[in-house]
Design an enzyme around this catalytic site. Sequence first.
Site, short mmCIF file in Angstrom:
data_model
loop_
_atom_site.label_atom_id
_atom_site.label_comp_id
_atom_site.label_asym_id
_atom_site.label_seq_id
_atom_site.Cartn_x
_atom_site.Cartn_y
_atom_site.Cartn_z
N GLU A 29 0.85 -1.18 0.00
CA GLU A 29 0.00 0.00 0.00
C GLU A 29 0.89 1.24 0.00
O GLU A 29 1.85 1.29 0.76
CB GLU A 29 -0.91 0.05 1.23
CG GLU A 29 -1.93 1.16 1.12
CD GLU A 29 -2.91 1.22 2.31
OE1 GLU A 29 -2.75 0.45 3.27
OE2 GLU A 29 -3.81 2.06 2.25
N ALA B 291 1.62 -0.07 10.77
CA ALA B 291 1.33 -1.46 10.46
C ALA B 291 0.49 -1.54 9.20
O ALA B 291 -0.02 -0.52 8.73
CB ALA B 291 0.58 -2.12 11.62
N MET B 292 0.33 -2.76 8.66
CA MET B 292 -0.36 -2.92 7.39
C MET B 292 -1.25 -4.15 7.40
O MET B 292 -0.84 -5.23 7.83
CB MET B 292 0.70 -3.01 6.27
CG MET B 292 0.11 -3.16 4.89
SD MET B 292 -0.93 -1.74 4.45
CE MET B 292 -2.10 -2.54 3.37
N GLU B 293 -2.47 -3.97 6.87
CA GLU B 293 -3.54 -4.96 7.00
C GLU B 293 -3.57 -6.03 5.90
O GLU B 293 -4.64 -6.59 5.65
CB GLU B 293 -4.88 -4.22 7.00
CG GLU B 293 -5.29 -3.58 5.65
CD GLU B 293 -4.96 -2.09 5.53
OE1 GLU B 293 -4.04 -1.64 6.23
OE2 GLU B 293 -5.61 -1.39 4.73
N HIS C 296 -6.89 -2.23 15.00
CA HIS C 296 -7.10 -1.48 13.76
C HIS C 296 -6.82 -2.36 12.54
O HIS C 296 -7.66 -2.46 11.63
CB HIS C 296 -6.18 -0.25 13.76
CG HIS C 296 -6.24 0.60 12.54
ND1 HIS C 296 -6.99 1.76 12.48
CD2 HIS C 296 -5.67 0.46 11.31
CE1 HIS C 296 -6.86 2.29 11.27
NE2 HIS C 296 -6.07 1.52 10.55
N GLU C 297 -5.67 -2.99 12.52
CA GLU C 297 -5.32 -3.79 11.34
C GLU C 297 -6.26 -4.99 11.21
O GLU C 297 -6.67 -5.36 10.12
CB GLU C 297 -3.87 -4.25 11.39
CG GLU C 297 -2.84 -3.12 11.57
CD GLU C 297 -2.99 -1.96 10.59
OE1 GLU C 297 -3.49 -2.18 9.47
OE2 GLU C 297 -2.62 -0.83 10.96
N HIS D 90 -9.56 -3.96 9.73
CA HIS D 90 -9.51 -3.73 8.29
C HIS D 90 -9.98 -4.95 7.50
O HIS D 90 -10.34 -4.82 6.33
CB HIS D 90 -8.08 -3.40 7.86
CG HIS D 90 -7.74 -1.94 7.83
ND1 HIS D 90 -8.57 -0.99 7.28
CD2 HIS D 90 -6.64 -1.27 8.25
CE1 HIS D 90 -7.98 0.21 7.37
NE2 HIS D 90 -6.82 0.07 7.96
N GLU E 115 -9.97 3.98 6.08
CA GLU E 115 -9.17 4.44 7.22
C GLU E 115 -10.01 5.18 8.28
O GLU E 115 -9.86 4.93 9.47
CB GLU E 115 -7.99 5.31 6.75
CG GLU E 115 -6.96 4.54 5.92
CD GLU E 115 -6.38 3.30 6.61
OE1 GLU E 115 -6.56 3.14 7.83
OE2 GLU E 115 -5.76 2.48 5.90
N1 TRP Z 1 -3.20 0.86 5.73
C1 TRP Z 1 -2.24 1.10 6.78
C2 TRP Z 1 -3.06 1.39 8.02
O1 TRP Z 1 -3.63 0.56 8.58
C3 TRP Z 1 -1.36 2.27 6.48
C4 TRP Z 1 -0.04 1.97 5.91
C5 TRP Z 1 0.84 1.07 6.34
C6 TRP Z 1 0.58 2.61 4.83
N2 TRP Z 1 1.98 1.15 5.59
C7 TRP Z 1 1.85 2.08 4.68
C8 TRP Z 1 0.20 3.60 3.98
C9 TRP Z 1 2.73 2.52 3.72
C10 TRP Z 1 1.06 4.03 3.01
C11 TRP Z 1 2.32 3.50 2.87
O2 TRP Z 1 -3.30 2.45 8.44
ZN ZN Z 2 -5.64 1.67 8.57
#
Ligand code: TRP
Ligand code: ZN
Length: 863
Positions: free
Chosen positions: A124, A264-266, A299-300, A303, A322
């Site tokens: 992302e 973090a990333m979902e 949060h993650e 998502h 978001e």
């Molecule tokens: N979607 C992620 C969140 O939960 C945000 C995010 C994680 C992100 N890594 C990233 C956005 C790198 C842009 C680039 O909020």
């Molecule tokens: Zn998010």
Amino acid sequence: MRTDTPQPIRLADYRPFPFAIETTRLEFDLHPSATRVRAELAVRRTGAGGEPLVLNGERLKLLSVAIDGQPLSANQYLADAEHLTIPETPDQFVLTTEVEIDPQANKALTGLYMSGGRFCTQCEAEGFRTITYFPDRPDVLSRFSVRIEADGHLPHLLSNGNPVAQGSLEGARHFAEWVDPFPKPSYLFALVAGDLDVVSDHFVTMSGRQVTLKIFVDPGQAARAAYALDSLKRAMTWDEEAFGREYDLDLFMIVAVRDFNFGAMENKGLNIFNSSLLLADAKTATDADFERIEAVVAHEYFHNWTGNRITCRDWFQLCLKEGFTVFRDQSFSADMRGAAVQRIKDVRALRARQFAEDAGPLAHPVRPSSYLKIDNFYTATIYEKGSEIIRMLKTILGAKAFRQGCDLYFSRHDGEATTVEAFIACFAEASARDLSQFFAWYEQAGTPSVTIASDYDAEAKALTLTLRQSTAPTPGQPSKRPLPIPVAIGLLSHEGQSLRDTEVVLLDREEMTVRWEGVAETPVLSALRGFSAPVNLTTDARPSDRYVLFGADPDLFNRWEAGQTLARDLILARAGGSPDEVGEERYAQALGQALVDDAAEPAFKALLLSLPSEPDLTLMAEPADPLALHAARDALRLRIAVHLGDLLRRLHGEMQSGEAFSADAEAAGRRALRNACADTLAADPHDENLSRLEGHYKASRNMTDMIGGLYPLVCVGGEARERALSSFYTAWATEPLVLDKWFSIQARDPNPDVLDRVIALTAHPAFEPTNPNRLRALVSTLANFNPARFHDPSGAGYRFLADQILAVDRFNPMTAARLVEPLGAWRRFKPELGALMRQELERIAAHPDLSKNVLELVTKSLT
Ligand code: TRP
Ligand code: ZN
């Protein structure tokens, strides 16, 4: 100056992609400096005939491209720096590409990169295009299957979905295969390969399905994943109860990595976390860390429904996932930790970050209409104001209709990439209300101002309230429409008795009046209870009214707010050269009363005792003079420390716990109050207080207490500071997450020599600018949290920040861009300072090869 002006992307230009990618097969042959990626896409034309197939792809070395197994010759395709274009294709075909990439050289931390010897991904928003050629946009959903081959010293090979095969290969290599049954956009793809320790558990969902949970961490760190795992299970239960949302795969995995641009990333079934938001134990993490871990894990996880099952049609809809997901995690935290304290903390963060953004050159609507780099739009406005909008929707519709709207959204749009309009339509339908005016909250930037004037008619026993709203112009939006603003109002007597319960008044015009009959006496107005809308409120309240609220408002948010407003006005008066010494004494006295109220929780008292922060104060004084604000705030803190010295020392002692550490909200609240006492006492460092603070630091058995002792000693300066910092360093030199705290505490040091010390720290062997946590601990902390020293009249703080931005932009544009905002605030500061800030922005803008990320923010900040 650069000559090519990058073209903005516009919401109005949205067109569906003219092909469907039914399945995506990826094969990775992992090598640190030369990884091969083979992609097989099952493509079907969905748009009008004749359109070329245009795929995104950047920094890829193309090795081969074939349609239905037939290699294409050089004149059948075009590969430029950003795309692969195939002018003529059949209507249905399999496209196979093979590319080579260099994960080891990738310090931008997007796409496939290496962190601590392991491979990991961050796709992302637009990182997937640096892994392979693909329509890298959120509205193209595909079923992915993945094969990973790697060296045996990387035992765990992970991707989204379910594992379907694994085995060994020649040359000490091995492989794993994964299939994700849920169609997803490319930004949710993830891959991890490395040597990791695993913590496993399971969760039984509401329909009785068994889900395996796995958290992967650096070898030796497993014990520090326990809190995240516990948070995950609580979040899974909560989402079933509060939103009826059940998890859908048989496996849910989280991996912690040290080098990560965000929190973090979902990624579907394989969340990837910044290790600072996953690893915690009492010795190395503070209560604030535990709290953030709980919130971000939730949060993650949330998502999975708000983001993954239902995703965004295009990146202009980012708040769809978001804003809603932040609302969901804030609601979860409120249930876990207490609604009032949580709300105060959320509003504090909203004002510090989002209100600041909305008042500056980077102000933008929650749903923007154009951008250069989408990475720059992961902002407080999209996240925090996006969440406030959902919260207002719930306030306006009521909990029941709100939940019906959510249910309708989940059932109607499951499996789709959709829009904010479609989301709001579900609530309009479920509540049978017209929400067209409400939609303006998404389109209009800027923080509205609301004023309330009250007029009490003693004879008629009637109160007339006149409410007005206005929103100042923001870049590109010179005139504003009225918004529907829910204003929650209650009334108190001057003795602090409730005269009238909370009622929500919907202010949906520029001006309206409300008349309340049967008000027995001149009331004290308690308005915007619970911070019912993200606005700046002005009332005709006198200080004596605020003392009534501070002492007795049953709405705890407004009780806290009254204290903050009183303190703010005292600090601003002193900074402006007219200190109100009588008022300061009165404030200290009222604070003392609040601190001995047995009915109030320690966590709440800790918030009462914390004065408005220096960054917040710079937002309230125009033009801001950070040094004067710092001195005035310190003077009030000193007055409190002197006036309440005995009480603060007593509370400091009483809040100390002899019991074993517990991370729960109750125990954390006691530690917070104890640390707030220490922080205040540090303003008056006579021998007794100083030895108390040194005792606090030396006796600390957990990181919350340790930091709570260390920072006051740093503030005191001199020998006490040196001793504490060097003992802390010696104790924690091998713990990266704790060392981050050592850097950030020094960046928050209020002493006058801090700028030289921070600049010297960039030469410390432990300062690693390629690691975003370390970089932010030092650079971003100074610029955002230490205004008195960052805004040094010499301009040296600005020069330092600009140098860092330029240096980091060469390898990590996303992180460099996030350092620009403090300079962008130049209009809000004294002209002498503002001119120096501007000068540094101009120096950055003149640099010949800036990234689009930094260019966009610097350009906007200058115009
Ligand atoms: N979607 C992620 C969140 O939960 C945000 C995010 C994680 C992100 N890594 C990233 C956005 C790198 C842009 C680039 O909020
Ligand atoms: Zn998010």
